[in-house]
Write a protein that holds these residues in place. Sequence first.
Motif, PDB file in Angstrom:
ATOM      1  N   ILE A  74      15.006   5.610   9.988  1.00  0.00           N
ATOM      2  CA  ILE A  74      14.060   5.932   8.923  1.00  0.00           C
ATOM      3  C   ILE A  74      14.296   7.391   8.536  1.00  0.00           C
ATOM      4  O   ILE A  74      14.336   8.261   9.413  1.00  0.00           O
ATOM      5  N   PRO A  75      14.481   7.676   7.229  1.00  0.00           N
ATOM      6  CA  PRO A  75      14.830   9.046   6.827  1.00  0.00           C
ATOM      7  C   PRO A  75      13.852  10.085   7.372  1.00  0.00           C
ATOM      8  O   PRO A  75      12.639   9.942   7.220  1.00  0.00           O
ATOM      9  N   GLY A  76      14.392  11.107   7.997  1.00  0.00           N
ATOM     10  CA  GLY A  76      13.581  12.218   8.498  1.00  0.00           C
ATOM     11  C   GLY A  76      12.894  11.948   9.818  1.00  0.00           C
ATOM     12  O   GLY A  76      12.293  12.853  10.408  1.00  0.00           O
ATOM     13  N   MET A  77      12.915  10.713  10.288  1.00  0.00           N
ATOM     14  CA  MET A  77      12.143  10.363  11.476  1.00  0.00           C
ATOM     15  C   MET A  77      13.059  10.102  12.663  1.00  0.00           C
ATOM     16  O   MET A  77      14.093   9.441  12.525  1.00  0.00           O
ATOM     17  N   GLY A  78      12.678  10.637  13.831  1.00  0.00           N
ATOM     18  CA  GLY A  78      13.440  10.406  15.048  1.00  0.00           C
ATOM     19  C   GLY A  78      13.061   9.076  15.681  1.00  0.00           C
ATOM     20  O   GLY A  78      12.654   8.130  15.011  1.00  0.00           O
ATOM     21  N   GLN A  79      13.188   9.059  17.005  1.00  0.00           N
ATOM     22  CA  GLN A  79      12.871   7.839  17.746  1.00  0.00           C
ATOM     23  C   GLN A  79      11.395   7.473  17.593  1.00  0.00           C
ATOM     24  O   GLN A  79      10.541   8.359  17.452  1.00  0.00           O
ATOM     25  N   VAL A  80      11.119   6.167  17.602  1.00  0.00           N
ATOM     26  CA  VAL A  80       9.731   5.714  17.528  1.00  0.00           C
ATOM     27  C   VAL A  80       9.434   4.790  18.700  1.00  0.00           C
ATOM     28  O   VAL A  80      10.319   4.114  19.222  1.00  0.00           O
ATOM     29  N   LEU A  81       8.181   4.786  19.126  1.00  0.00           N
ATOM     30  CA  LEU A  81       7.706   3.825  20.125  1.00  0.00           C
ATOM     31  C   LEU A  81       6.949   2.748  19.361  1.00  0.00           C
ATOM     32  O   LEU A  81       5.968   3.035  18.670  1.00  0.00           O
ATOM     33  N   THR A  82       7.432   1.510  19.480  1.00  0.00           N
ATOM     34  CA  THR A  82       6.928   0.419  18.647  1.00  0.00           C
ATOM     35  C   THR A  82       6.177  -0.619  19.468  1.00  0.00           C
ATOM     36  O   THR A  82       6.618  -0.974  20.567  1.00  0.00           O
ATOM     37  N   PHE A  83       5.050  -1.062  18.931  1.00  0.00           N
ATOM     38  CA  PHE A  83       4.313  -2.170  19.548  1.00  0.00           C
ATOM     39  C   PHE A  83       3.480  -2.833  18.454  1.00  0.00           C
ATOM     40  O   PHE A  83       3.524  -2.407  17.303  1.00  0.00           O
ATOM     41  N   LYS A  84       2.774  -3.875  18.813  1.00  0.00           N
ATOM     42  CA  LYS A  84       1.924  -4.544  17.827  1.00  0.00           C
ATOM     43  C   LYS A  84       0.461  -4.371  18.192  1.00  0.00           C
ATOM     44  O   LYS A  84       0.097  -4.442  19.375  1.00  0.00           O
ATOM     45  N   ASP A  85      -0.376  -4.138  17.176  1.00  0.00           N
ATOM     46  CA  ASP A  85      -1.813  -4.114  17.449  1.00  0.00           C
ATOM     47  C   ASP A  85      -2.323  -5.547  17.605  1.00  0.00           C
ATOM     48  O   ASP A  85      -1.549  -6.509  17.471  1.00  0.00           O
ATOM     49  N   ASN A  86      -3.595  -5.713  17.864  1.00  0.00           N
ATOM     50  CA  ASN A  86      -4.076  -7.056  18.204  1.00  0.00           C
ATOM     51  C   ASN A  86      -4.393  -7.930  16.989  1.00  0.00           C
ATOM     52  O   ASN A  86      -4.968  -8.994  17.132  1.00  0.00           O
ATOM     53  N   LYS A  87      -3.983  -7.464  15.799  1.00  0.00           N
ATOM     54  CA  LYS A  87      -4.015  -8.352  14.633  1.00  0.00           C
ATOM     55  C   LYS A  87      -2.601  -8.600  14.114  1.00  0.00           C
ATOM     56  O   LYS A  87      -2.414  -9.176  13.046  1.00  0.00           O
ATOM     57  N   GLY A  88      -1.585  -8.120  14.858  1.00  0.00           N
ATOM     58  CA  GLY A  88      -0.197  -8.449  14.534  1.00  0.00           C
ATOM     59  C   GLY A  88       0.532  -7.447  13.676  1.00  0.00           C
ATOM     60  O   GLY A  88       1.685  -7.676  13.303  1.00  0.00           O
ATOM     61  N   THR A  89      -0.101  -6.319  13.350  1.00  0.00           N
ATOM     62  CA  THR A  89       0.582  -5.275  12.576  1.00  0.00           C
ATOM     63  C   THR A  89       1.436  -4.433  13.518  1.00  0.00           C
ATOM     64  O   THR A  89       0.945  -3.992  14.564  1.00  0.00           O
ATOM     65  N   ALA A  90       2.707  -4.212  13.168  1.00  0.00           N
ATOM     66  CA  ALA A  90       3.565  -3.361  13.988  1.00  0.00           C
ATOM     67  C   ALA A  90       3.133  -1.906  13.828  1.00  0.00           C
ATOM     68  O   ALA A  90       2.813  -1.457  12.724  1.00  0.00           O
ATOM     69  N   ILE A  91       3.100  -1.198  14.950  1.00  0.00           N
ATOM     70  CA  ILE A  91       2.712   0.217  14.964  1.00  0.00           C
ATOM     71  C   ILE A  91       3.902   1.024  15.472  1.00  0.00           C
ATOM     72  O   ILE A  91       4.440   0.732  16.543  1.00  0.00           O
ATOM     73  N   THR A 151      -9.048   6.745   8.624  1.00  0.00           N
ATOM     74  CA  THR A 151      -7.604   6.586   8.458  1.00  0.00           C
ATOM     75  C   THR A 151      -7.254   5.107   8.483  1.00  0.00           C
ATOM     76  O   THR A 151      -6.271   4.679   7.895  1.00  0.00           O
ATOM     77  N   VAL A 152      -8.046   4.323   9.204  1.00  0.00           N
ATOM     78  CA  VAL A 152      -7.955   2.858   9.126  1.00  0.00           C
ATOM     79  C   VAL A 152      -9.372   2.329   8.937  1.00  0.00           C
ATOM     80  O   VAL A 152     -10.346   2.938   9.398  1.00  0.00           O
ATOM     81  N   ASN A 153      -9.472   1.200   8.242  1.00  0.00           N
ATOM     82  CA  ASN A 153     -10.748   0.495   8.183  1.00  0.00           C
ATOM     83  C   ASN A 153     -10.495  -1.003   8.185  1.00  0.00           C
ATOM     84  O   ASN A 153      -9.430  -1.464   7.774  1.00  0.00           O
ATOM     85  N   PHE A 154     -11.475  -1.713   8.698  1.00  0.00           N
ATOM     86  CA  PHE A 154     -11.322  -3.156   8.893  1.00  0.00           C
ATOM     87  C   PHE A 154     -12.547  -3.863   8.345  1.00  0.00           C
ATOM     88  O   PHE A 154     -13.687  -3.469   8.632  1.00  0.00           O
ATOM     89  N   VAL A 155     -12.278  -4.902   7.548  1.00  0.00           N
ATOM     90  CA  VAL A 155     -13.353  -5.666   6.930  1.00  0.00           C
ATOM     91  C   VAL A 155     -13.198  -7.129   7.330  1.00  0.00           C
ATOM     92  O   VAL A 155     -12.085  -7.641   7.413  1.00  0.00           O
ATOM     93  N   GLN A 156     -14.334  -7.759   7.602  1.00  0.00           N
ATOM     94  CA  GLN A 156     -14.312  -9.168   8.008  1.00  0.00           C
ATOM     95  C   GLN A 156     -13.687 -10.012   6.899  1.00  0.00           C
ATOM     96  O   GLN A 156     -14.030  -9.872   5.731  1.00  0.00           O
ATOM     97  N   GLY A 157     -12.739 -10.875   7.257  1.00  0.00           N
ATOM     98  CA  GLY A 157     -12.101 -11.747   6.269  1.00  0.00           C
ATOM     99  C   GLY A 157     -11.568 -12.994   6.930  1.00  0.00           C
ATOM    100  O   GLY A 157     -11.479 -13.058   8.156  1.00  0.00           O
ATOM    101  N   LYS A 158     -11.202 -13.972   6.091  1.00  0.00           N
ATOM    102  CA  LYS A 158     -10.742 -15.249   6.662  1.00  0.00           C
ATOM    103  C   LYS A 158      -9.373 -15.116   7.298  1.00  0.00           C
ATOM    104  O   LYS A 158      -9.072 -15.772   8.291  1.00  0.00           O
ATOM    105  N   THR A 159      -8.500 -14.295   6.707  1.00  0.00           N
ATOM    106  CA  THR A 159      -7.137 -14.140   7.233  1.00  0.00           C
ATOM    107  C   THR A 159      -6.876 -12.664   7.515  1.00  0.00           C
ATOM    108  O   THR A 159      -7.636 -11.794   7.089  1.00  0.00           O
ATOM    109  N   THR A 160      -5.776 -12.402   8.226  1.00  0.00           N
ATOM    110  CA  THR A 160      -5.374 -11.021   8.471  1.00  0.00           C
ATOM    111  C   THR A 160      -4.406 -10.588   7.383  1.00  0.00           C
ATOM    112  O   THR A 160      -3.337 -11.177   7.228  1.00  0.00           O
ATOM    113  N   ARG A 161      -4.788  -9.603   6.619  1.00  0.00           N
ATOM    114  CA  ARG A 161      -3.922  -9.067   5.570  1.00  0.00           C
ATOM    115  C   ARG A 161      -4.486  -7.728   5.119  1.00  0.00           C
ATOM    116  O   ARG A 161      -5.642  -7.398   5.413  1.00  0.00           O
ATOM    117  N   MET A 162      -3.660  -6.966   4.392  1.00  0.00           N
ATOM    118  CA  MET A 162      -4.144  -5.677   3.929  1.00  0.00           C
ATOM    119  C   MET A 162      -5.251  -5.865   2.888  1.00  0.00           C
ATOM    120  O   MET A 162      -5.160  -6.738   2.025  1.00  0.00           O
TER     121      MET A 162
END
Length: 296
Positions: A95-112, A179-190
């Motif tokens: 990724i331009p300008g970015m070094g190594q990253v530590l990657t995992f998934k949050d509990n709704k499936g979004t990669a962090i 910085t993040v917010n979460f709203v109740q919804g039927k599916t997981t999506r932005m």
Amino acid sequence: MIKPRRIGHTTFETKDLDRQIAYWTEVVGLVLAEREKNRAFLASKTGLLVVQLEKADRAHCNRLSFEVAPNSDFGDLAKSLSADGITSELRNDSIPGMGQVLTFKDNKGTAIDLFKEWSYLGSHHQVSGVGPLKLGHVAFHCPDVKVVADFYAKVMGFKVSDWIEDWFVFMRCGPDHHTVNFVQGKTTRMHHIAFELKDWAHVLTACDYLGAQDIPIIWGPGRHGPGHNIFTYHRNPDDQIIELFTELDKMMDESLGYFDPRPWHRDKPQKPKVWVAMPRDIWGPPPTPDYLRQRD
Ligand SMILES: [Fe+2]
């Protein structure tokens, strides 16, 4: 606990890479920092990487990056995640300008992606369109908002800034109200992604620009209750909601426990709380049906 200091960038899958590049550069006013066959990287005029695009068979927000403290040890963070039952891996995705990253998934499936080494992608870019200062926050629909809020509090170290009843939570990892917010919804999506503008005059200029481009403003301008930001929302060509905001509440000192006083606050001092009474917004119109409609 992870304790990110700020959000870095958001990755969107899209069916039409060229159309999205045109939107983000010509309307939002980002800079195309790097283009590959199936990926593109877009920076703010200050040179911050804020959006990554990937060609795919759907329009979807699939990952977020967060900056951790420069003295963070990825081995220690991996152990901390492992103690919470989360598998992570060290990656270098070029990724331009970015070094190594530590990657995992949050509990709704979004990669962090956690990063600590990065550099500006140019500086003082001249841009067309709106030209935001930075990426502010990303909101997601999720079927169990409490479970996701618990993950971001316990694993990621975010703090709750406000709830709207029990269906919308706003969380911070630095001074910004959310910085993040979460709203109740039927599916997981932005739900929406939000960019910070310099001031109200910049929001006004942005509204005029959207009007000139025949892009409807689907909610706003107005001043929200939770966060007290001046807001406007529109949809991009992938039908995702984009917010342009300014004057978001900031908690300058966590030990004081209240947001920096502003004349539009109804509570004195304005502390994190559960909003139940209407109207929540300080001023402005109600959302239009085009804001409220579901995308899928
Ligand atoms: Fe927002």
